[in-house]
Design a protein around this motif. Sequence first.
Motif, PDB file in Angstrom:
ATOM      1  N   ILE A 199       0.860  -1.188   0.000  1.00  0.00           N
ATOM      2  CA  ILE A 199       0.000   0.000   0.000  1.00  0.00           C
ATOM      3  C   ILE A 199       0.895   1.237   0.000  1.00  0.00           C
ATOM      4  O   ILE A 199       1.817   1.341   0.822  1.00  0.00           O
ATOM      5  CB  ILE A 199      -0.930   0.029   1.227  1.00  0.00           C
ATOM      6  N   ALA A 200       0.630   2.168  -0.891  1.00  0.00           N
ATOM      7  CA  ALA A 200       1.466   3.370  -1.011  1.00  0.00           C
ATOM      8  C   ALA A 200       0.945   4.463  -0.083  1.00  0.00           C
ATOM      9  O   ALA A 200       0.217   5.364  -0.503  1.00  0.00           O
ATOM     10  CB  ALA A 200       1.481   3.860  -2.452  1.00  0.00           C
ATOM     11  N   PHE A 201       1.323   4.385   1.188  1.00  0.00           N
ATOM     12  CA  PHE A 201       0.928   5.419   2.141  1.00  0.00           C
ATOM     13  C   PHE A 201       1.856   6.626   2.007  1.00  0.00           C
ATOM     14  O   PHE A 201       3.015   6.496   1.609  1.00  0.00           O
ATOM     15  CB  PHE A 201       0.979   4.866   3.569  1.00  0.00           C
ATOM     16  N   PRO A 202       1.349   7.829   2.329  1.00  0.00           N
ATOM     17  CA  PRO A 202       2.133   9.061   2.117  1.00  0.00           C
ATOM     18  C   PRO A 202       3.314   9.203   3.077  1.00  0.00           C
ATOM     19  O   PRO A 202       3.313   8.655   4.176  1.00  0.00           O
ATOM     20  CB  PRO A 202       1.103  10.168   2.369  1.00  0.00           C
ATOM     21  N   ARG A 203       4.323   9.966   2.616  1.00  0.00           N
ATOM     22  CA  ARG A 203       5.489  10.319   3.431  1.00  0.00           C
ATOM     23  C   ARG A 203       5.378  11.811   3.753  1.00  0.00           C
ATOM     24  O   ARG A 203       5.539  12.645   2.867  1.00  0.00           O
ATOM     25  CB  ARG A 203       6.778  10.059   2.675  1.00  0.00           C
ATOM     26  N   GLY A 204       5.100  12.142   4.991  1.00  0.00           N
ATOM     27  CA  GLY A 204       4.875  13.527   5.370  1.00  0.00           C
ATOM     28  C   GLY A 204       6.120  14.401   5.356  1.00  0.00           C
ATOM     29  O   GLY A 204       7.217  13.950   5.694  1.00  0.00           O
ATOM     30  N   LEU A 205       5.954  15.651   4.953  1.00  0.00           N
ATOM     31  CA  LEU A 205       7.015  16.669   4.945  1.00  0.00           C
ATOM     32  C   LEU A 205       8.275  16.225   4.214  1.00  0.00           C
ATOM     33  O   LEU A 205       9.394  16.434   4.680  1.00  0.00           O
ATOM     34  CB  LEU A 205       7.374  17.074   6.388  1.00  0.00           C
ATOM     35  N   THR A 206       8.089  15.631   3.039  1.00  0.00           N
ATOM     36  CA  THR A 206       9.252  15.215   2.245  1.00  0.00           C
ATOM     37  C   THR A 206       9.322  15.939   0.902  1.00  0.00           C
ATOM     38  O   THR A 206      10.132  15.570   0.053  1.00  0.00           O
ATOM     39  CB  THR A 206       9.224  13.687   2.009  1.00  0.00           C
ATOM     40  N   GLY A 207       8.501  16.961   0.723  1.00  0.00           N
ATOM     41  CA  GLY A 207       8.533  17.737  -0.505  1.00  0.00           C
ATOM     42  C   GLY A 207       9.698  18.710  -0.529  1.00  0.00           C
ATOM     43  O   GLY A 207      10.297  18.999   0.517  1.00  0.00           O
ATOM     44  N   PRO A 208      10.040  19.245  -1.690  1.00  0.00           N
ATOM     45  CA  PRO A 208      11.191  20.152  -1.815  1.00  0.00           C
ATOM     46  C   PRO A 208      11.055  21.443  -1.024  1.00  0.00           C
ATOM     47  O   PRO A 208      12.053  22.063  -0.668  1.00  0.00           O
ATOM     48  CB  PRO A 208      11.259  20.422  -3.325  1.00  0.00           C
ATOM     49  N   ARG A 209       9.831  21.871  -0.728  1.00  0.00           N
ATOM     50  CA  ARG A 209       9.629  23.105   0.014  1.00  0.00           C
ATOM     51  C   ARG A 209       9.319  22.868   1.490  1.00  0.00           C
ATOM     52  O   ARG A 209       9.118  23.822   2.248  1.00  0.00           O
ATOM     53  CB  ARG A 209       8.498  23.918  -0.622  1.00  0.00           C
ATOM     54  N   ASP A 210       9.278  21.604   1.898  1.00  0.00           N
ATOM     55  CA  ASP A 210       8.980  21.276   3.298  1.00  0.00           C
ATOM     56  C   ASP A 210      10.219  21.444   4.168  1.00  0.00           C
ATOM     57  O   ASP A 210      11.352  21.362   3.670  1.00  0.00           O
ATOM     58  CB  ASP A 210       8.471  19.833   3.404  1.00  0.00           C
ATOM     59  N   PRO A 211      10.029  21.668   5.475  1.00  0.00           N
ATOM     60  CA  PRO A 211      11.167  21.756   6.394  1.00  0.00           C
ATOM     61  C   PRO A 211      12.029  20.493   6.299  1.00  0.00           C
ATOM     62  O   PRO A 211      11.506  19.374   6.334  1.00  0.00           O
ATOM     63  CB  PRO A 211      10.506  21.880   7.769  1.00  0.00           C
ATOM     64  N   ALA A 212      13.333  20.691   6.175  1.00  0.00           N
ATOM     65  CA  ALA A 212      14.238  19.569   5.903  1.00  0.00           C
ATOM     66  C   ALA A 212      14.267  18.527   7.009  1.00  0.00           C
ATOM     67  O   ALA A 212      14.409  17.329   6.733  1.00  0.00           O
ATOM     68  CB  ALA A 212      15.651  20.098   5.652  1.00  0.00           C
ATOM     69  N   TYR A 213      14.129  18.965   8.272  1.00  0.00           N
ATOM     70  CA  TYR A 213      14.352  18.039   9.375  1.00  0.00           C
ATOM     71  C   TYR A 213      13.140  17.843  10.286  1.00  0.00           C
ATOM     72  O   TYR A 213      13.218  17.093  11.256  1.00  0.00           O
ATOM     73  CB  TYR A 213      15.531  18.520  10.233  1.00  0.00           C
ATOM     74  N   ASP A 214      12.022  18.507   9.978  1.00  0.00           N
ATOM     75  CA  ASP A 214      10.830  18.331  10.806  1.00  0.00           C
ATOM     76  C   ASP A 214      10.043  17.100  10.351  1.00  0.00           C
ATOM     77  O   ASP A 214      10.178  16.635   9.220  1.00  0.00           O
ATOM     78  CB  ASP A 214       9.934  19.566  10.732  1.00  0.00           C
ATOM     79  N   PHE A 215       9.191  16.612  11.262  1.00  0.00           N
ATOM     80  CA  PHE A 215       8.409  15.405  10.989  1.00  0.00           C
ATOM     81  C   PHE A 215       6.919  15.690  11.147  1.00  0.00           C
ATOM     82  O   PHE A 215       6.514  16.529  11.948  1.00  0.00           O
ATOM     83  CB  PHE A 215       8.791  14.282  11.966  1.00  0.00           C
ATOM     84  N   SER A 216       6.119  14.950  10.397  1.00  0.00           N
ATOM     85  CA  SER A 216       4.665  15.012  10.532  1.00  0.00           C
ATOM     86  C   SER A 216       4.095  13.628  10.227  1.00  0.00           C
ATOM     87  O   SER A 216       4.315  13.088   9.151  1.00  0.00           O
ATOM     88  CB  SER A 216       4.065  16.036   9.568  1.00  0.00           C
ATOM     89  N   PHE A 217       3.384  13.074  11.199  1.00  0.00           N
ATOM     90  CA  PHE A 217       2.788  11.752  11.001  1.00  0.00           C
ATOM     91  C   PHE A 217       1.268  11.771  11.110  1.00  0.00           C
ATOM     92  O   PHE A 217       0.621  10.733  11.006  1.00  0.00           O
ATOM     93  CB  PHE A 217       3.378  10.760  12.013  1.00  0.00           C
TER      94      PHE A 217
END
Length: 367
Positions: A199-217
Amino acid sequence: MADEPLVLGIETSCDETGVGVVRGTTLLADAIASSVDEHARFGGVVPEVASRAHLEAMVPTIERALKEAGVTARDLDGIAVTAGPGLAGALLVGVSAAKTYAYALGKPLYGVNHLASHICVDQLEHGALPEPTMALLVSGGHSSLLLSTDITSDVRPMGATIDDAAGEAFDKIARVLDLGFPGGPVIDRYAKEGDPTAIAFPRGLTGPRDPAYDFSFSGLKTAVARWIEAKRAAGEDVPVRDVAASFQEAVVDVLTRKAVRACKDEGVDHLMIGGGVAANSRLRVLAQERCEAAGIRLRVPRPKLCTDNGAMVAALGAEMVARNRAASDWGLSADSSLPVTDPHVPGRGHAHPHEHVHEVAKENLYS
């Protein structure tokens, strides 16, 4: 070595009453009393239940740790305790106990940071921490990337979760799947028999404009829950093992990707992973693969030292003593939001506990 500091550590930030005894970087005892079963029927930790459990377990757990270590309370060179962050009531139990023992024994008291302790515990497994070290801490309450150049005085936050922590997401998905609490171990177990690519679940905050080191689940948690609800609404069976594996893969993919990126960006060649989620088997495997590919040395303590425990607090306390850091004073209090930039809480102008010892109390308790 006999001349290395002998420190007792007390950890009560959440639902584990942990007491550890450490001499230098050698673990002598790690006693834990868990109240997890009392929280299971509520599907999560209940602060008041945790606080009461700490009160009941504190003295027996301290006595058990001292006996296991083969030392007496008089032998100690200091007492360390988690001052924060954590549940306010639970922290208060530990801080109060530590103050009492320090006062009665005439020993220095060290209020230390819970997150810094999770980093320092690796010294008990792999020896002195390199300086600097990048640390990825993942648990039910925290998902943090931290850069430590001196574990006793200089810990810099690089990134953190902006919503659900990784461990919290594991608990919530386990609840949706009716797998019980806590969710981390059971998701890990089911995932071993599932397909992480199903199942292709999303990867949060991994876009080019997202904070490099922050996480979101939070978004991942919602996506998984909706996928499960759609299956059930259609009258179809939910492939629990595949869901567990695909969800787990989405979490550890983001965690390891960002941690390795932080190491590369900062020129740090050591990554330490700690916290309860560090016990996850897939996280350990993927982190090792990506660190090897990037030329980074990975340090992960054994699973028992990854979860909350007194040994980690004692380890940081011993480092405070070894580096002659200022002890805490009677103004020490629990701070539920203690920032990681404060690895320990030094004196603030009140009488130092080991300079004004109540001799009668000391004789009554430890004669």
